[in-house]
Motif scaffolding. Structure first.
Motif, PDB file in Angstrom:
ATOM      1  N   VAL A  20      45.516  33.128  41.001  1.00  0.00           N
ATOM      2  CA  VAL A  20      46.135  32.615  42.232  1.00  0.00           C
ATOM      3  C   VAL A  20      45.067  32.099  43.185  1.00  0.00           C
ATOM      4  N   ARG A  21      43.994  32.886  43.345  1.00  0.00           N
ATOM      5  CA  ARG A  21      42.904  32.485  44.253  1.00  0.00           C
ATOM      6  C   ARG A  21      42.206  31.223  43.737  1.00  0.00           C
ATOM      7  N   SER A  22      41.993  31.147  42.426  1.00  0.00           N
ATOM      8  CA  SER A  22      41.314  29.983  41.847  1.00  0.00           C
ATOM      9  C   SER A  22      42.129  28.719  42.054  1.00  0.00           C
ATOM     10  N   PHE A  23      43.447  28.842  41.913  1.00  0.00           N
ATOM     11  CA  PHE A  23      44.298  27.674  42.151  1.00  0.00           C
ATOM     12  C   PHE A  23      44.173  27.206  43.597  1.00  0.00           C
ATOM     13  N   ALA A  24      44.126  28.151  44.538  1.00  0.00           N
ATOM     14  CA  ALA A  24      43.963  27.791  45.949  1.00  0.00           C
ATOM     15  C   ALA A  24      42.622  27.096  46.183  1.00  0.00           C
ATOM     16  N   GLU A  25      41.590  27.544  45.496  1.00  0.00           N
ATOM     17  CA  GLU A  25      40.268  26.913  45.645  1.00  0.00           C
ATOM     18  C   GLU A  25      40.280  25.494  45.083  1.00  0.00           C
ATOM     19  N   ARG A  26      40.946  25.301  43.945  1.00  0.00           N
ATOM     20  CA  ARG A  26      41.055  23.939  43.394  1.00  0.00           C
ATOM     21  C   ARG A  26      41.862  23.045  44.324  1.00  0.00           C
ATOM     22  N   THR A  27      42.893  23.630  44.924  1.00  0.00           N
ATOM     23  CA  THR A  27      43.711  22.885  45.883  1.00  0.00           C
ATOM     24  C   THR A  27      42.887  22.496  47.108  1.00  0.00           C
TER      25      THR A  27
END
Length: 903
Positions: free
Chosen positions: A810-817
């Protein structure tokens, strides 16, 4: 005479169930102070959905006081196998207790005892005092308390459903045993959850059988010598001490030294004033809205002298609304609106290109709100003059849809000052709704209900026949449109987004309205011919697939296809699902060297094209003008990109010839006119070069080099004059765009067909060659962590609530976003600015050329032959200069007699 009711709730059990029912959203339910609220949300729903309708005479929520109790004194390992309570739940317990108290329920815990014992003691006392007792828990051990006047409700599906258990239900579940005998069953079988042993090797079925035969554990051991000598008897003899201890641990105490009386448990109902403040602290907007709709919360934010407004609901009497129901014959009584008004039109269809107005409201707090079902009144000259008067400022919800509706009736809406839908979307792209009531509640305004609560949902949707109900709802919508803009504008100003709203999004809504009204002509005969051709191809593929399989079957059925491929034909399954073999596209693409699989992939592709784009487009062509009129949505994509629906013209396939052929049917609406496509080249990478400040990437664009060829030379260590083959360029392109989306070495390896090690080396090399991009990506992620959002070049803001999530994915997706949004969002800003400038230029030049479509980075026009040369010169120049970057924007134009030819 009816017995009084006593409701007893197992607080800890329900809290854990509430937490884990919403565990997947634990990082999404966080209030403004960082408190996790997922358990609070679910527990509150339980209290509202179970307790309030139950309306008991007396009620208690019992809590565990701690892990150390008299049971741990008897067995050190009691409940010792349980995981530590997550901190995200632990932090919610004080608020859960406060929530219970505010709902008018007595909250209690007792050191050295569990909640079960408090409930057992109170249930026994309550039954003896003449109460009907209901216990609510997630723990089936409580079934031992069931009696003639005691029911146990077991929660299911988190805490949203309950299973009712009385004496008959217990007897049915335990093969005729009484609730009191459940303790003996637990003593024999033990409990892995509470970590007490029972008799080793004795399971639930055997335990029930033995207790049914001997009545109790004591009765069993009184007759132990009568049992036939076997392994079971040996287990029972060796486990006697454990059985007796386990029975004692399982027995819920009914004599705990509680310090309250039944009189203390009188249910008083919710403290609404306290709940208002509590819900505000937790950011429970839906609950505040519910209280408002029930009449417990009223009084809304009034604009202050500076134009800002408060955003906390007050608990005072709701202000009556000055409604003025009218018919056409009352038009002489129409107020003389001179300053500003709200305008809202209700349609009988969500498609505003076809829907007919079934009610409307216009007005303000000073002059009142004119409300009517009379379409003739809406179209009357006095109302038309008000709507077309640009000096009367209009507050609306979704300006584009209102403009389109009124244009169909010959009314040119003017003077739109505020579009609450657009304003709220820009304030927070994560939190938007197309329902004015829901959107108002999201912005802390609670005097207007949602359409679903008034009109119903799905098949039950209906405009109320009762004028009082319908007109009041419309009036409350109009008042909300008057009240909300000041608050929203204040937030936009605080975020430096006023220009984004006033000079981009609001004027763009009218450009989009014109584009939707114009529509684009579709040659239905061309589509029908394509449909026939595709049908023939699909038939041939069917016969080929059947021949290869040896029989006919449903090609579209994943289950039947799995049987054919992996059982009948014997191919090795690549992936299995709960329902059988996976035949997803990614699985079949790994098998496409198998002839039948290649045919199936082709069949799927063609059948989707036919169903979605041929048949789908034929269904939405308007009979009056042979055009399709898409709906552009400004408030859906969080990056700011426009979305196209009904039909989606941005999603027509471009990678296959069959998909591209659909564009042949899109043609000019006038004879001797042409379709012109004007397309930005690599706009996202140009934006990346600008915002990252990377000198190498900027140098390539400024020298008008092929950026993918430049990247290929860098990541594959080639000389400047080395020839780049198509495969190298393809890989470099995948790297360029993969980096933009924060691709991992694993993802890149799959995309370009190299090992994970090679992919990591390529990414490392890429960042060495473009160091500014690496620095920027690190900086933007750090910015997101610190501020909770990222911005585009035009200050479009996207909040990232998951940037601190504990879950890695979840955190990694936010960072990519965080990396992608400024790039993709800025590209969206640029093309929106270009659309505004192009439309104005066409108007200023008095040209006939019409802008028809926006498809990602491309604009589509229909152009008369005598304006072609001017369009090819003017439009690229306007688009190139939409925003000043450190690298040039590049636009190419193409013409043709169809959209296909213009590409």
């Amino acid at each position: 005479m009816a017995r009084p009711t006593l409701l007893l709730i197992d607080g800890n059990s329900l809290a854990f169930r509430a937490f884990y029912a919403m565990i997947n959203q634990v990082d999404r339910f966080v209030n403004s102070e960082g408190l996790h609220t997922n358990a609070l949300v679910a527990f509150n729903n339980f209290l509202d959905g179970i307790v309030e309708p139950f309306n008991p005479d007396s009620a208690l929520v019992a809590w565990d006081a701690g892990k150390t109790t008299f049971r741990t004194g008897k067995l050190d390992s009691y409940k010792g196998n349980r995981d530590k309570t997550p901190t995200e739940l632990t932090e919610q317990f004080p608020y859960l207790r406060e929530m219970v108290t505010l709902h008018g329920i007595y909250s209690y815990e007792l050191p050295n005892y569990e909640a079960d014992d408090i409930i057992g003691t109170t249930a026994k006392e309550g039954q003896a005092a003449g109460y009907d007792v209901t216990i609510v828990t997630g723990d089936r051990d409580m079934l031992q308390l069931v009696d003639e006047h005691v029911e146990v409700w077991i929660t299911k599906k988190g805490v949203s459903e309950v299973e009712h258990n009385d004496l008959a239900m217990v007897a049915e579940k335990y093969d005729g045993l009484t609730p009191a005998q459940i303790v003996d069953v637990k003593g024999l079988q033990g409990d892995t959850s509470d970590n007490y042993p029972g008799v080793a090797g004795i399971g639930p079925k055997t335990a029930i059988k033995l207790i049914k035969e001997y009545g109790s554990i004591q009765g069993l051991y009184d007759h132990i010598d009568e049992l036939k000598a076997n392994k079971q008897k040996e287990k029972l003899v060796n486990g006697k001490e454990d059985a007796l201890m386990s029975r004692d641990l399982a027995r819920i105490r009914t004599d705990a030294p509680v310090t309250f009386t039944l009189e203390d448990l009188k249910y008083t109902g919710p403290d609404y004033q306290g709940l208002i403040k509590f819900y505000q602290k937790l950011d429970f907007r839906q609950q505040l809205a519910k209280l408002a709709n029930q009449g417990h919360v009223a009084g809304q934010p009034e604009p202050d002298v500076d134009g800002a407004s408060g955003n906390q609901p007050q608990a005072n009497a709701q202000k009556p609304i000055n409604l003025k129901p009218m018919l056409l014959e009352d038009v002489a009584n129409l107020p003389n609106f001179e300053d500003e008004i709200s305008v809202y039109i209700e349609l009988d269809d969500k498609d505003y290109h076809l829907g007919v107005p079934v009610g409307f409201v216009l007005g303000n707090e000073t002059d009142g709100y004119v409300v009517s079902r009379d379409l003739d009144l809406l179209l009357s000259e006095p109302v038309k003059q008000i709507l077309e008067n640009s000096d009367i400022a209009k507050h609306v919800f979704d300006a584009k849809s209102i403009f389109v509706v009124l244009e169909r009736y010959g009314i040119a809406l003017a003077g739109v000052n505020d579009d609450v839908l657009l304003m709220s979307y820009l304030v927070d792209t994560n939190d938007n709704s197309n329902d004015l009531g829901a959107l108002a509640q999201q912005n802390d305004y609670f005097d207007v209900q949602t359409d679903e609560s008034v009109y119903g949902k799905g098949a039950k949707y209906a405009i109320p026949e009762d004028d009082d109900v319908f007109f009041n709802h419309l009036g409350q919508k109009a008042r909300a449109l008057n009240m909300l803009p000041a608050q929203l504008l204040s937030q936009l100003e605080e975020r430096e987004q006023t220009d984004l709203y006033k000079t981009m999004e609001l004027p763009l809504s009218f450009v989009l309205a014109d584009m939707e009204i114009n529509g684009i002509k579709v040659d239905s005969q061309q589509l029908l011919a394509m449909g026939t051709e595709l049908t023939n191809c699909l038939h041939e593929l069917e016969q080929s697939i059947y021949a290869e399989a040896g029989h006919e079957f449903n090609i579209q059925s994943p289950k039947q296809l799995g049987v054919v491929l992996f059982e009948e034909m014997g191919y090795k399954p690549i992936k299995k699902t709960k329902t059988g073999y996976s035949t997803s596209v990614d699985v079949l693409e790994q098998m496409q060297d198998v002839p039948i699989v290649a045919d199936i992939l082709e069949y799927r592709k063609l059948s989707k094209i036919k169903a979605t784009y041929v048949d789908g487009l034929l269904r939405v062509i308007h009979g009056t003008d042979s055009k399709v009129h898409t709906h552009y949505i400004q408030t859906l994509a969080q990056t700011g990109r426009l979305s196209s629906t009904d039909p989606n013209l941005q999603n027509i396939p471009a990678r296959t010839e069959e998909g591209r052929s659909i564009r042949k049917a899109f043609v000019p609406s006038e004879p001797d006119w042409y379709i012109v496509s004007s397309d930005y080249s690599q706009i996202e990478l140009r934006v990346l070069a600008h915002i990252s400040g990377d000198k190498n990437m900027q140098a390539a664009f400024n020298a008008d080099e092929d950026i993918h060829a430049d990247t290929a030379r860098r990541i594959f260590h080639l000389d400047d004059d080395a020839e780049i083959d198509p495969n190298m360029r393809r890989k470099a392109k995948a790297v360029n765009f993969g980096i933009v989306y924060g691709i991992s070495d694993f993802g890149l390896a799959n995309n370009i067909g190299v090992s994970r090690k090679e992919a990591k080396e390529i990414i490392d090399t890429y960042f060495q060659e473009y160091p500014g991009i690496k620095q920027w990506s690190d900086n933007i992620i750090e910015f997101a962590r610190e501020h909770g959002y990222v911005e585009t070049l035009a200050h479009r803001r996207r909040y990232l609530p998951d940037i601190h999530a504990k879950n890695f994915n979840v955190r990694s997706f936010a960072e990519r976003t965080a990396m992608n949004t400024p790039i993709q969002g800025s590209a969206a800003d640029i093309i929106k600015i270009a659309m505004l400038h192009v439309q104005q230029a066409l108007k200023d030049a008095g040209m006939q050329t019409r802008m028809l479509l926006q498809v990602h980075d491309e604009l589509i026009f229909e152009v008369p032959e005598n304006e072609l040369e001017q369009v090819h010169t003017m439009i690229p120049k306007i688009m190139d200069s939409a925003m000043q970057l450190d690298v040039p924007l590049k636009v190419s134009t193409h013409e043709g007699k169809s959209w296909y030819e213009a590409k």
